[in-house]
Scaffold this motif. Structure first.
Motif, PDB file in Angstrom:
ATOM      1  N   ASN A   1      -5.112   0.541  -1.711  1.00 45.69           N
ATOM      2  CA  ASN A   1      -5.154   0.594  -2.994  1.00 45.69           C
ATOM      3  C   ASN A   1      -5.060  -0.827  -3.671  1.00 45.69           C
ATOM      4  O   ASN A   1      -4.737  -1.010  -4.863  1.00 45.69           O
ATOM      5  CB  ASN A   1      -3.899   1.766  -3.480  1.00 45.69           C
ATOM      6  CG  ASN A   1      -4.565   2.878  -3.358  1.00 45.69           C
ATOM      7  OD1 ASN A   1      -5.577   3.599  -4.076  1.00 45.69           O
ATOM      8  ND2 ASN A   1      -3.856   3.793  -2.219  1.00 45.69           N
TER       9      ASN A   1
ATOM     10  N   TYR B   1      -2.767  -3.230  -2.874  1.00 42.60           N
ATOM     11  CA  TYR B   1      -1.634  -3.890  -3.072  1.00 42.60           C
ATOM     12  C   TYR B   1      -1.081  -4.393  -1.603  1.00 42.60           C
ATOM     13  O   TYR B   1      -0.445  -3.575  -0.925  1.00 42.60           O
ATOM     14  CB  TYR B   1      -0.427  -3.059  -3.898  1.00 42.60           C
ATOM     15  CG  TYR B   1      -0.685  -2.820  -5.070  1.00 42.60           C
ATOM     16  CD1 TYR B   1      -0.335  -3.519  -6.250  1.00 42.60           C
ATOM     17  CD2 TYR B   1      -1.748  -1.499  -5.634  1.00 42.60           C
ATOM     18  CE1 TYR B   1      -0.655  -3.401  -7.654  1.00 42.60           C
ATOM     19  CE2 TYR B   1      -1.942  -1.236  -6.821  1.00 42.60           C
ATOM     20  CZ  TYR B   1      -1.473  -2.152  -7.924  1.00 42.60           C
ATOM     21  OH  TYR B   1      -1.531  -1.795  -9.055  1.00 42.60           O
TER      22      TYR B   1
ATOM     23  N   HIS C   1       0.596 -10.904  -7.934  1.00 43.18           N
ATOM     24  CA  HIS C   1       1.157 -10.273  -9.066  1.00 43.18           C
ATOM     25  C   HIS C   1       2.394 -10.889  -9.416  1.00 43.18           C
ATOM     26  O   HIS C   1       3.018 -10.275 -10.667  1.00 43.18           O
ATOM     27  CB  HIS C   1       1.498  -8.612  -8.578  1.00 43.18           C
ATOM     28  CG  HIS C   1       0.407  -8.151  -7.997  1.00 43.18           C
ATOM     29  ND1 HIS C   1      -0.841  -7.739  -8.665  1.00 43.18           N
ATOM     30  CD2 HIS C   1      -0.100  -7.522  -6.603  1.00 43.18           C
ATOM     31  CE1 HIS C   1      -1.713  -7.192  -7.985  1.00 43.18           C
ATOM     32  NE2 HIS C   1      -1.164  -7.021  -6.723  1.00 43.18           N
TER      33      HIS C   1
ATOM     34  N   ASP D   1       0.726  -2.465 -16.002  1.00 43.33           N
ATOM     35  CA  ASP D   1      -0.296  -1.964 -15.382  1.00 43.33           C
ATOM     36  C   ASP D   1       0.059  -1.492 -14.077  1.00 43.33           C
ATOM     37  O   ASP D   1      -0.457  -0.346 -13.720  1.00 43.33           O
ATOM     38  CB  ASP D   1      -1.119  -3.207 -14.927  1.00 43.33           C
ATOM     39  CG  ASP D   1      -0.584  -4.414 -14.076  1.00 43.33           C
ATOM     40  OD1 ASP D   1       0.442  -4.531 -14.318  1.00 43.33           O
ATOM     41  OD2 ASP D   1      -1.310  -5.019 -13.505  1.00 43.33           O
ATOM     42  N   PHE D   2       1.233  -1.772 -13.253  1.00 41.75           N
ATOM     43  CA  PHE D   2       1.775  -1.004 -12.066  1.00 41.75           C
ATOM     44  C   PHE D   2       2.216   0.145 -12.294  1.00 41.75           C
ATOM     45  O   PHE D   2       2.189   1.103 -11.813  1.00 41.75           O
ATOM     46  CB  PHE D   2       2.381  -2.020 -11.433  1.00 41.75           C
ATOM     47  CG  PHE D   2       2.715  -1.369  -9.928  1.00 41.75           C
ATOM     48  CD1 PHE D   2       1.770  -1.434  -9.177  1.00 41.75           C
ATOM     49  CD2 PHE D   2       3.957  -1.165  -9.690  1.00 41.75           C
ATOM     50  CE1 PHE D   2       1.996  -0.725  -7.739  1.00 41.75           C
ATOM     51  CE2 PHE D   2       4.223  -0.746  -8.379  1.00 41.75           C
ATOM     52  CZ  PHE D   2       3.405  -0.510  -7.377  1.00 41.75           C
ATOM     53  N   ARG D   3       3.140   0.297 -13.639  1.00 42.37           N
ATOM     54  CA  ARG D   3       3.786   1.470 -14.124  1.00 42.37           C
ATOM     55  C   ARG D   3       2.634   2.660 -14.411  1.00 42.37           C
ATOM     56  O   ARG D   3       2.735   3.642 -13.812  1.00 42.37           O
ATOM     57  CB  ARG D   3       4.560   1.209 -15.129  1.00 42.37           C
ATOM     58  CG  ARG D   3       4.958   2.713 -15.892  1.00 42.37           C
ATOM     59  CD  ARG D   3       5.744   2.315 -17.262  1.00 42.37           C
ATOM     60  NE  ARG D   3       7.118   1.703 -16.745  1.00 42.37           N
ATOM     61  CZ  ARG D   3       8.032   2.344 -16.139  1.00 42.37           C
ATOM     62  NH1 ARG D   3       8.308   3.404 -15.940  1.00 42.37           N
ATOM     63  NH2 ARG D   3       9.091   1.736 -15.729  1.00 42.37           N
TER      64      ARG D   3
ATOM     65  N   GLN E   1      -0.204   2.795 -12.825  1.00 36.32           N
ATOM     66  CA  GLN E   1      -0.965   3.203 -11.554  1.00 36.32           C
ATOM     67  C   GLN E   1       0.141   4.159 -10.988  1.00 36.32           C
ATOM     68  O   GLN E   1      -0.162   5.209 -10.440  1.00 36.32           O
ATOM     69  CB  GLN E   1      -0.929   1.893 -10.828  1.00 36.32           C
ATOM     70  CG  GLN E   1      -1.549   2.213  -9.363  1.00 36.32           C
ATOM     71  CD  GLN E   1      -2.946   2.710  -9.657  1.00 36.32           C
ATOM     72  OE1 GLN E   1      -3.924   2.188  -9.838  1.00 36.32           O
ATOM     73  NE2 GLN E   1      -3.174   4.215  -9.252  1.00 36.32           N
TER      74      GLN E   1
ATOM     75  N   GLU F   1      -0.194   7.424 -12.614  1.00 36.45           N
ATOM     76  CA  GLU F   1      -1.300   8.154 -12.056  1.00 36.45           C
ATOM     77  C   GLU F   1      -0.986   8.782 -10.663  1.00 36.45           C
ATOM     78  O   GLU F   1      -1.557   9.875 -10.447  1.00 36.45           O
ATOM     79  CB  GLU F   1      -2.311   7.156 -12.070  1.00 36.45           C
ATOM     80  CG  GLU F   1      -3.818   7.760 -11.608  1.00 36.45           C
ATOM     81  CD  GLU F   1      -4.801   6.970 -11.717  1.00 36.45           C
ATOM     82  OE1 GLU F   1      -5.691   6.903 -10.783  1.00 36.45           O
ATOM     83  OE2 GLU F   1      -4.901   6.078 -12.698  1.00 36.45           O
ATOM     84  N   TRP F   2      -0.493   7.866  -9.741  1.00 34.96           N
ATOM     85  CA  TRP F   2      -0.230   8.423  -8.517  1.00 34.96           C
ATOM     86  C   TRP F   2       0.816   9.640  -8.342  1.00 34.96           C
ATOM     87  O   TRP F   2       0.783  10.588  -7.655  1.00 34.96           O
ATOM     88  CB  TRP F   2       0.221   7.137  -7.607  1.00 34.96           C
ATOM     89  CG  TRP F   2      -0.835   6.237  -7.205  1.00 34.96           C
ATOM     90  CD1 TRP F   2      -1.978   6.248  -7.223  1.00 34.96           C
ATOM     91  CD2 TRP F   2      -0.479   5.084  -6.875  1.00 34.96           C
ATOM     92  NE1 TRP F   2      -2.617   5.324  -6.848  1.00 34.96           N
ATOM     93  CE2 TRP F   2      -1.568   4.423  -6.708  1.00 34.96           C
ATOM     94  CE3 TRP F   2       0.740   4.262  -6.702  1.00 34.96           C
ATOM     95  CZ2 TRP F   2      -1.566   2.869  -6.326  1.00 34.96           C
ATOM     96  CZ3 TRP F   2       0.831   2.996  -6.383  1.00 34.96           C
ATOM     97  CH2 TRP F   2      -0.524   2.328  -6.000  1.00 34.96           C
TER      98      TRP F   2
END
Length: 136
Positions: free
Chosen positions: A40, A42, A51, A125-127, A129, A132-133
């Motif tokens: 994904n 990362y 990042h 942005d990571f939060r 993601q 969503e996961w």
């Protein structure tokens, strides 16, 4: 389930009686997470440069519910759990494929840290993601 992989237990995973050595799950859990993150976008080896943060494990726990033995085929499953300010939880299930028995379940708490290993807030942005996961 967010991500899974199936592995056959080898002699390296077991004690002399051929029963899973309790600590064998931890490298498999980390490998499942690393593979998922890599797929994904990362990459943990490039996270600081890309990042400004990387991940570290803060806590882990594992429950052993049924015996797993040499050559059992096990499906490891990954889910995102609670998402906090600077950390998030991952939930794992280890299921014997022959009879669909849940042999273990585990949780890991992952913290985002900066280049000096200080905990940081999860970037927006990571939060997004992670959220969503978590609903996948």
């Amino acid at each position: 389930m967010l991500h899974s992989d199936t592995r056959r237990l080898t002699y390296n995973d077991t004690d002399p009686a051929g029963i899973l050595y309790y600590a064998s799950w931890f490298p498999k859990m980390e490998a499942l997470l690393s593979d998922f993150l890599y797929r994904n976008g990362y990459r943990q080896d490039q996270a600081l440069a890309a990042h400004g943060w990387t991940t570290v494990t803060r806590a882990t726990e594992c429950e052993y519910l049924a015996a797993a033995r040499l050559f059992d085929e096990i499906r490891l499953e990954l889910r995102v759990g609670h998402i906090g300010t600077s950390s998030f939880q991952l939930a794992y299930r280890m299921v014997r494929t022959d009879d669909d028995v849940l042999v273990s379940r585990a949780k890991t708490t992952i913290v985002l840290v900066d280049d000096e290993q200080r905990a940081i807030r999860i970037p927006a942005d990571f939060r997004a993601q992670l959220e969503e996961w978590a609903t996948a």
